[in-house]
Design a protein around this motif. Structure first.
Motif, PDB file in Angstrom:
ATOM      1  N   ALA A   1       0.814  -1.135  -0.169  1.00 32.91           N
ATOM      2  CA  ALA A   1      -0.294   0.653   0.059  1.00 32.91           C
ATOM      3  C   ALA A   1       0.970   1.271  -0.137  1.00 32.91           C
ATOM      4  N   LEU A   2       1.697   0.941   1.035  1.00 27.15           N
ATOM      5  CA  LEU A   2       2.670   1.893   0.404  1.00 27.15           C
ATOM      6  C   LEU A   2       3.734   3.021  -0.458  1.00 27.15           C
ATOM      7  N   LEU A   3       4.226   1.727  -1.431  1.00 29.95           N
ATOM      8  CA  LEU A   3       4.544   1.318  -2.228  1.00 29.95           C
ATOM      9  C   LEU A   3       3.128   2.029  -4.070  1.00 29.95           C
ATOM     10  N   ALA A   4       2.420   1.805  -3.202  1.00 30.62           N
ATOM     11  CA  ALA A   4       1.174   2.083  -4.478  1.00 30.62           C
ATOM     12  C   ALA A   4       1.123   3.760  -3.984  1.00 30.62           C
ATOM     13  N   VAL A   5       0.963   4.290  -2.613  1.00 31.04           N
ATOM     14  CA  VAL A   5       0.327   5.333  -2.786  1.00 31.04           C
ATOM     15  C   VAL A   5       1.891   6.414  -3.878  1.00 31.04           C
ATOM     16  N   GLU A   6       2.784   5.848  -2.858  1.00 32.17           N
ATOM     17  CA  GLU A   6       4.550   6.837  -3.123  1.00 32.17           C
ATOM     18  C   GLU A   6       4.006   6.676  -5.546  1.00 32.17           C
ATOM     19  N   GLU A   7       3.072   5.728  -5.768  1.00 35.07           N
ATOM     20  CA  GLU A   7       3.267   5.442  -7.535  1.00 35.07           C
ATOM     21  C   GLU A   7       2.321   6.477  -7.534  1.00 35.07           C
ATOM     22  N   GLY A   8       1.400   7.445  -6.963  1.00 35.60           N
ATOM     23  CA  GLY A   8       1.032   7.989  -7.556  1.00 35.60           C
ATOM     24  C   GLY A   8      -1.007   7.462  -7.593  1.00 35.60           C
ATOM     25  N   ILE A   9      -0.900   5.773  -6.667  1.00 36.80           N
ATOM     26  CA  ILE A   9      -1.692   5.429  -7.067  1.00 36.80           C
ATOM     27  C   ILE A   9      -3.176   5.657  -5.444  1.00 36.80           C
ATOM     28  N   ASP A  10      -4.713   5.885  -6.182  1.00 36.05           N
ATOM     29  CA  ASP A  10      -5.676   6.675  -4.766  1.00 36.05           C
ATOM     30  C   ASP A  10      -6.406   5.564  -4.483  1.00 36.05           C
ATOM     31  N   THR A  11      -6.903   4.583  -5.605  1.00 37.76           N
ATOM     32  CA  THR A  11      -7.988   2.939  -5.054  1.00 37.76           C
ATOM     33  C   THR A  11      -7.188   1.932  -5.946  1.00 37.76           C
ATOM     34  N   ILE A  12      -7.684   1.516  -4.978  1.00 37.91           N
ATOM     35  CA  ILE A  12      -6.652  -0.126  -5.733  1.00 37.91           C
ATOM     36  C   ILE A  12      -8.126  -1.263  -5.700  1.00 37.91           C
ATOM     37  N   VAL A  13      -8.114  -1.873  -6.300  1.00 37.78           N
ATOM     38  CA  VAL A  13      -9.929  -2.981  -6.659  1.00 37.78           C
ATOM     39  C   VAL A  13      -8.195  -3.856  -5.984  1.00 37.78           C
ATOM     40  N   VAL A  14      -8.509  -4.775  -5.106  1.00 39.18           N
ATOM     41  CA  VAL A  14      -7.858  -5.776  -4.600  1.00 39.18           C
ATOM     42  C   VAL A  14      -8.501  -7.318  -4.828  1.00 39.18           C
ATOM     43  N   THR A  15      -7.480  -7.981  -5.513  1.00 38.83           N
ATOM     44  CA  THR A  15      -8.443  -9.021  -6.851  1.00 38.83           C
ATOM     45  C   THR A  15      -7.480 -10.217  -6.631  1.00 38.83           C
ATOM     46  N   PRO A  16      -7.458 -11.256  -5.179  1.00 39.68           N
ATOM     47  CA  PRO A  16      -7.647 -12.283  -5.550  1.00 39.68           C
ATOM     48  C   PRO A  16      -7.876 -13.031  -6.620  1.00 39.68           C
ATOM     49  N   HIS A  17      -7.129 -14.135  -6.008  1.00 40.94           N
ATOM     50  CA  HIS A  17      -7.629 -15.102  -7.935  1.00 40.94           C
ATOM     51  C   HIS A  17      -8.762 -16.029  -7.249  1.00 40.94           C
ATOM     52  N   GLN A  18     -10.027 -15.902  -8.285  1.00 44.59           N
ATOM     53  CA  GLN A  18     -11.183 -17.032  -7.861  1.00 44.59           C
ATOM     54  C   GLN A  18     -11.493 -18.059  -9.119  1.00 44.59           C
ATOM     55  N   LEU A  19     -12.047 -19.423  -8.478  1.00 47.23           N
ATOM     56  CA  LEU A  19     -12.437 -20.400  -9.587  1.00 47.23           C
ATOM     57  C   LEU A  19     -10.602 -20.998 -10.193  1.00 47.23           C
ATOM     58  N   GLY A  20     -11.248 -21.738 -10.817  1.00 49.49           N
ATOM     59  CA  GLY A  20      -9.836 -22.533 -11.148  1.00 49.49           C
ATOM     60  C   GLY A  20      -8.977 -23.407  -9.783  1.00 49.49           C
ATOM     61  N   GLY A  21      -7.978 -22.918  -9.795  1.00 49.37           N
ATOM     62  CA  GLY A  21      -7.113 -23.486  -8.470  1.00 49.37           C
ATOM     63  C   GLY A  21      -7.356 -22.504  -6.786  1.00 49.37           C
ATOM     64  N   TYR A  22      -8.424 -21.913  -7.252  1.00 53.11           N
ATOM     65  CA  TYR A  22      -9.018 -21.072  -5.875  1.00 53.11           C
ATOM     66  C   TYR A  22     -10.665 -21.066  -6.216  1.00 53.11           C
ATOM     67  N   VAL A  23     -10.976 -22.163  -5.985  1.00 48.81           N
ATOM     68  CA  VAL A  23     -12.893 -22.074  -6.070  1.00 48.81           C
ATOM     69  C   VAL A  23     -12.856 -21.884  -4.273  1.00 48.81           C
ATOM     70  N   HIS A  24     -11.743 -22.079  -3.119  1.00 47.38           N
ATOM     71  CA  HIS A  24     -12.655 -21.605  -2.055  1.00 47.38           C
ATOM     72  C   HIS A  24     -12.342 -20.842  -1.335  1.00 47.38           C
ATOM     73  N   ASN A  25     -12.099 -19.268  -2.898  1.00 52.62           N
ATOM     74  CA  ASN A  25     -12.106 -18.967  -2.585  1.00 52.62           C
ATOM     75  C   ASN A  25     -13.777 -17.686  -2.628  1.00 52.62           C
TER      76      ASN A  25
END
Length: 264
Positions: free
Chosen positions: A30-54
């Motif tokens: 998050a600190l790196l993202a802010v330093e880059e000028g990012i103010d909004t992030i969509v957190v996107t863990p894997h779903q389906l495939g090998g991550y059906v448990h998410n």
């Protein structure tokens, strides 16, 4: 000055997939993202495939917890829930029910991940999504081996209305020369709609985007770079329609076309 950036693809939730390992890793990202000028992030863990448990509800809860953690540490970054969705059986039904997440949980756009080693026709998937007013965003096409061997697949998909998300690191050579060459040609031809970090950690595959933005300016011009890194993802996270089709480009300097012509 570059705009404030919006990142629609980032594996920042701790301990849920192959991204951030723990809360300390998430905070460092998050600190790196802010330093880059990012103010909004969509957190996107894997779903389906090998991550059906998410599950969707778990991702929603974890996104709120991460936002609270960032607020407690005074990190000015907005976090929204989403998922990096492997194309799989039952995917559309799970998107409609909310079990699988769309971008910012708006049920308007979805990140679609192909198997890395091959391409499979997307038209049936896009048609099924269209019937529910959901638009597909193909993630990192420049890194898919099937598309690398047949880059001519990209333009018909763009004309069909599929949106394209190129990885920022590809434009810096982080995924090899072939991925960089295809990413650059896509930008040069306006076959891009989003630049996203697809970050997985604070040490490698970091949430870096500023250099990619500058490269987009060189390849396609300021207006296109602003659209791909800021305004288009900004529309997506609010559930608004993102302009489809080919983006008008006005490159800051001349670029070659040899790779595209040869590969196509």
């Amino acid at each position: 000055m570059p705009p404030r950036f919006v990142d629609i693809h980032c594996h920042m939730l701790p301990g849920i997939d192959d991204g951030a390992r723990d809360s300390a890793d998430s905070l460092a990202m998050a600190l790196l993202a802010v330093e880059e000028g990012i103010d909004t992030i969509v957190v996107t863990p894997h779903q389906l495939g090998g991550y059906v448990h998410n599950r969707g509800d778990e991702i929603r809860v974890r996104a709120v917890e991460l936002q609270e953690l960032l607020r407690a540490h005074g990190i000015p970054l907005r976090v929204l829930p989403g998922a990096d969705v492997r194309i799989d059986d039952g995917m559309v039904e799970k998107l409609v029910s909310g079990e699988v997440l769309t971008v910012a949980d708006k049920r308007r756009h979805v990140l679609l991940e192909l198997p890395h080693e091959l391409y499979q026709p997307l038209e049936p998937v896009l048609d099924a999504l269209d019937s529910h007013n959901i638009t597909g965003i193909l993630t990192h096409p420049e890194r898919n081996r099937g598309i690398l061997s047949r880059p001519s697949l990209i333009e018909p998909l763009v004309e069909r209305g599929c949106l394209m998300q190129v990885t920022a690191g590809s434009l810096a050579g982080g995924f090899g020369d072939a991925a960089r060459a295809l990413a650059e040609r896509m930008c040069s031809r306006g076959l891009v709609h989003f630049i996203a970090t697809d970050a997985h950690g604070a040490r490698s595959r970091r949430p870096k985007i500023r250099d990619a933005y500058q490269r987009c300016v060189e390849l396609a011009g300021v207006e296109a770079a602003d659209a791909w890194c800021s305004s288009n993802p900004g529309l997506a996270v609010t559930g608004q329609a993102v302009p489809a089709g080919v983006t008008a480009v006005r490159p800051a300097k001349k670029t070659g076309w040899a790779f595209w012509k040869k590969a196509a």
